[in-house]
Scaffold this active site. Structure first.
Site, PDB file in Angstrom:
ATOM      1  N   HIS A 141     -11.741  -7.084  -1.807  1.00  0.00           N
ATOM      2  CA  HIS A 141     -11.221  -6.431  -0.624  1.00  0.00           C
ATOM      3  C   HIS A 141     -11.870  -6.726   0.673  1.00  0.00           C
ATOM      4  CE1 HIS A 141      -8.435  -3.731  -2.861  1.00  0.00           C
ATOM      5  NE2 HIS A 141      -8.978  -4.109  -3.687  1.00  0.00           N
ATOM      6  N   GLY A 142     -11.205  -6.472   1.873  1.00  0.00           N
ATOM      7  CA  GLY A 142     -11.769  -6.367   3.078  1.00  0.00           C
ATOM      8  C   GLY A 142     -12.119  -7.883   3.316  1.00  0.00           C
ATOM      9  N   HIS A 163     -13.021  -3.246   5.041  1.00  0.00           N
ATOM     10  CA  HIS A 163     -11.678  -3.157   5.775  1.00  0.00           C
ATOM     11  C   HIS A 163     -11.759  -3.165   7.032  1.00  0.00           C
ATOM     12  CE1 HIS A 163     -10.494  -1.415   1.560  1.00  0.00           C
ATOM     13  NE2 HIS A 163      -9.821  -2.424   1.669  1.00  0.00           N
ATOM     14  N   GLY A 164     -10.478  -3.520   7.681  1.00  0.00           N
ATOM     15  CA  GLY A 164     -10.530  -3.729   9.159  1.00  0.00           C
ATOM     16  C   GLY A 164     -10.914  -4.943   9.947  1.00  0.00           C
ATOM     17  N   SER A 217       0.742  -1.183   0.065  1.00  0.00           N
ATOM     18  CA  SER A 217       0.003   0.215   0.109  1.00  0.00           C
ATOM     19  C   SER A 217       0.913   1.119   0.135  1.00  0.00           C
ATOM     20  CB  SER A 217      -0.920   0.098   1.377  1.00  0.00           C
ATOM     21  OG  SER A 217      -0.015   0.208   2.627  1.00  0.00           O
ATOM     22  N   ASP A 269      -1.344  -1.745  -3.928  1.00  0.00           N
ATOM     23  CA  ASP A 269      -2.790  -1.896  -3.313  1.00  0.00           C
ATOM     24  C   ASP A 269      -3.295  -0.403  -3.183  1.00  0.00           C
ATOM     25  OD1 ASP A 269      -4.940  -2.926  -2.077  1.00  0.00           O
ATOM     26  OD2 ASP A 269      -4.159  -3.026  -0.213  1.00  0.00           O
ATOM     27  N   HIS A 270      -4.373  -0.186  -3.454  1.00  0.00           N
ATOM     28  CA  HIS A 270      -5.163   0.954  -3.431  1.00  0.00           C
ATOM     29  C   HIS A 270      -4.310   2.303  -4.124  1.00  0.00           C
ATOM     30  CE1 HIS A 270      -8.714  -0.424  -1.308  1.00  0.00           C
ATOM     31  NE2 HIS A 270      -7.902  -1.248  -0.692  1.00  0.00           N
ATOM     32  N   SER A 326     -10.632 -10.483   5.164  1.00  0.00           N
ATOM     33  CA  SER A 326      -9.865 -11.036   6.189  1.00  0.00           C
ATOM     34  C   SER A 326     -11.154 -11.775   7.058  1.00  0.00           C
ATOM     35  CB  SER A 326      -9.244 -10.025   7.323  1.00  0.00           C
ATOM     36  OG  SER A 326      -7.821  -9.864   6.905  1.00  0.00           O
ATOM     37  N   ARG A 361      14.181 -10.904  17.883  1.00  0.00           N
ATOM     38  CA  ARG A 361      14.058 -12.385  17.353  1.00  0.00           C
ATOM     39  C   ARG A 361      13.261 -13.221  18.268  1.00  0.00           C
ATOM     40  NH1 ARG A 361      20.386 -12.972  16.230  1.00  0.00           N
ATOM     41  NH2 ARG A 361      20.141 -12.435  18.695  1.00  0.00           N
TER      42      ARG A 361
HETATM   43  P1  13P Z   1      -8.665  -6.592   5.373  1.00  0.00           P
HETATM   44  O1  13P Z   1      -8.609  -5.469   6.390  1.00  0.00           O
HETATM   45  O2  13P Z   1     -10.118  -7.599   5.564  1.00  0.00           O
HETATM   46  O3  13P Z   1      -7.442  -7.696   5.537  1.00  0.00           O
HETATM   47  O4  13P Z   1      -8.724  -6.112   3.664  1.00  0.00           O
HETATM   48  C1  13P Z   1      -7.522  -5.781   3.314  1.00  0.00           C
HETATM   49  C2  13P Z   1      -7.564  -5.383   1.988  1.00  0.00           C
HETATM   50  O5  13P Z   1      -8.445  -5.094   1.445  1.00  0.00           O
HETATM   51  C3  13P Z   1      -6.291  -4.633   1.609  1.00  0.00           C
HETATM   52  O6  13P Z   1      -6.671  -3.918   0.211  1.00  0.00           O
HETATM   53  O1  G3H Z   2      -6.765  -1.894   2.488  1.00  0.00           O
HETATM   54  C1  G3H Z   2      -6.054  -1.372   3.051  1.00  0.00           C
HETATM   55  C2  G3H Z   2      -4.781  -2.081   3.642  1.00  0.00           C
HETATM   56  O2  G3H Z   2      -5.231  -2.883   4.784  1.00  0.00           O
HETATM   57  C3  G3H Z   2      -3.619  -1.561   3.515  1.00  0.00           C
HETATM   58  O3  G3H Z   2      -3.546  -0.807   4.855  1.00  0.00           O
HETATM   59  O4  G3H Z   2      -2.902   1.553   4.038  1.00  0.00           O
HETATM   60  O5  G3H Z   2      -2.656   0.892   6.333  1.00  0.00           O
HETATM   61  O6  G3H Z   2      -1.125  -0.079   4.676  1.00  0.00           O
HETATM   62  P1  G3H Z   2      -2.504   0.466   5.124  1.00  0.00           P
HETATM   63 ZN    ZN Z   3      -8.531  -3.179   0.065  1.00  0.00          ZN
END
Ligand code: 13P
Ligand code: G3H
Ligand code: ZN
Length: 309
Positions: A211-212, A180-181, A50, A82-83, A214, A281
């Protein structure tokens, strides 16, 4: 062993009805954990960076770490932005050797999103780089969301067709209820599969992106909370929903939050249980192992991409 685009990966994933995991990377241990899993599972892989990751680690460190991962494992992988929020960052990444970029024009009106995406596609394609775009706005389904709100934020299937035709983009991130999140749903998790099914029917053979995505594993939420974190109520997309999405053209599934949760849980545990430890470590090592285990589980059971590299 090389950096490859997402083109062939997605063709194979589409036909095989599985998804490639796209994991966000910010440092060496995260990259190594993911590589251990991908090697073990012989899984295709996208490592994505990102703007925030580039700012944190600096572009050159991340690129060299990814090059090291390829040299160390002998694996092919796709390095993806990403984005990307404007043409400039996409251009920088194309010029810097990325094999795929995302232009996220989802905050712009339809015509502006098309114009911006098309500009990136023209630049990237001339240089052999694939492009992902986004249409619709990611937002969790609130318990009380009404149909009008849903229609204004979720991806409109007919617009998706027009968008893909007019931009020539290689893949499209769609909004069907993921966000996201770590807090994706207030009530029961729900995704708009009807909408996904319609988009995929109108765009046969075309790779879609979630996306999003997780899953927010509860074991890591609990471990975090047990060792001092305050993230009650964290909830992700159920594994079976992600698996189901691969039946409707979803070829790329984005994961960042789960890596953060796994890593932080392990570090917290070491800090609390072994207060005398101050060798990085000793806590980054277990964090890397936890990432490897979690990612391997996803590749095998959620993305269904083990053995497809
Ligand atoms: P999550 O926050 O669900 O892991 O999504 C990540 C994402 O879409 C990164 O572009
Ligand atoms: O979609 C966003 C990703 O989780 C990346 O997050 O912009 O905090 O690196 P970030
Ligand atoms: Zn995303």
């Amino acid at each position: 062993m090389a950096l490859i685009t997402s083109k062939e990966m997605f063709q194979k994933a589409y036909e095989g009805k599985y998804a490639v995991g796209a994991f966000n990377v910010n440092n060496m241990e995260i990259i190594q954990g993911i590589m251990i899993a991908a090697q073990q599972e012989k899984a295709p892989l996208i490592l994505q960076v990102s703007a925030g990751a580039r700012k944190y680690a600096s572009p050159v460190y991340l690129r060299k770490l990814v090059e090291a991962a390829i040299e160390d494992t002998g694996m092919d992988l796709c390095l993806h932005l990403d984005h990307g929020e404007d043409f400039e960052i996409c251009k920088q990444c194309v010029d810097d050797g990325f094999t795929s970029v995302m232009i996220d024009g989802s905050k712009h009106p339809f015509e502006e999103n098309i114009a911006l995406t098309k500009k990136v596609v023209d630049y990237a394609h001339e240089r052999g780089v694939t492009v992902e775009a986004e249409l619709g706005k990611l937002a969790g389904i609130e318990d009380n969301i009404n149909v009008d709100e849903k229609d204004s934020t979720f991806t409109d299937p007919d617009e998706a067709v027009e968008f893909v035709e007019r931009t020539g983009v290689d893949s499209l991130a769609i909004a069907i209820g993921t966000s996201h999140g770590a807090f994706k749903f207030k009530g029961e998790p729900r995704l708009d599969f009807e909408r996904l099914e319609k988009i995929s029917r109108l765009l046969p053979g075309f790779p879609l992106v979630l996306h999003g995505a997780s899953t927010v594993p509860q074991e890591f939420v609990e471990l975090n909370n047990q060792y001092g974190a305050q993230i009650p109520g964290a909830k992700g997309v159920p594994e079976e929903m992600l698996l189901e999405s691969t039946q409707y053209g979803v070829c790329k599934i984005n994961i960042d939050t789960d890596l953060r949760l796994a890593m932080t849980a392990c570090i917290r545990q070491v800090f609390v249980e072994q207060p005398a430890v101050f060798d990085p470590r000793k806590y980054l090592g277990p964090a890397r192992e936890a990432i490897a285990k979690m990612v391997a589980h996803k590749m095998k059971n959620v993305l269904n991409c083990s053995g497809k590299a």
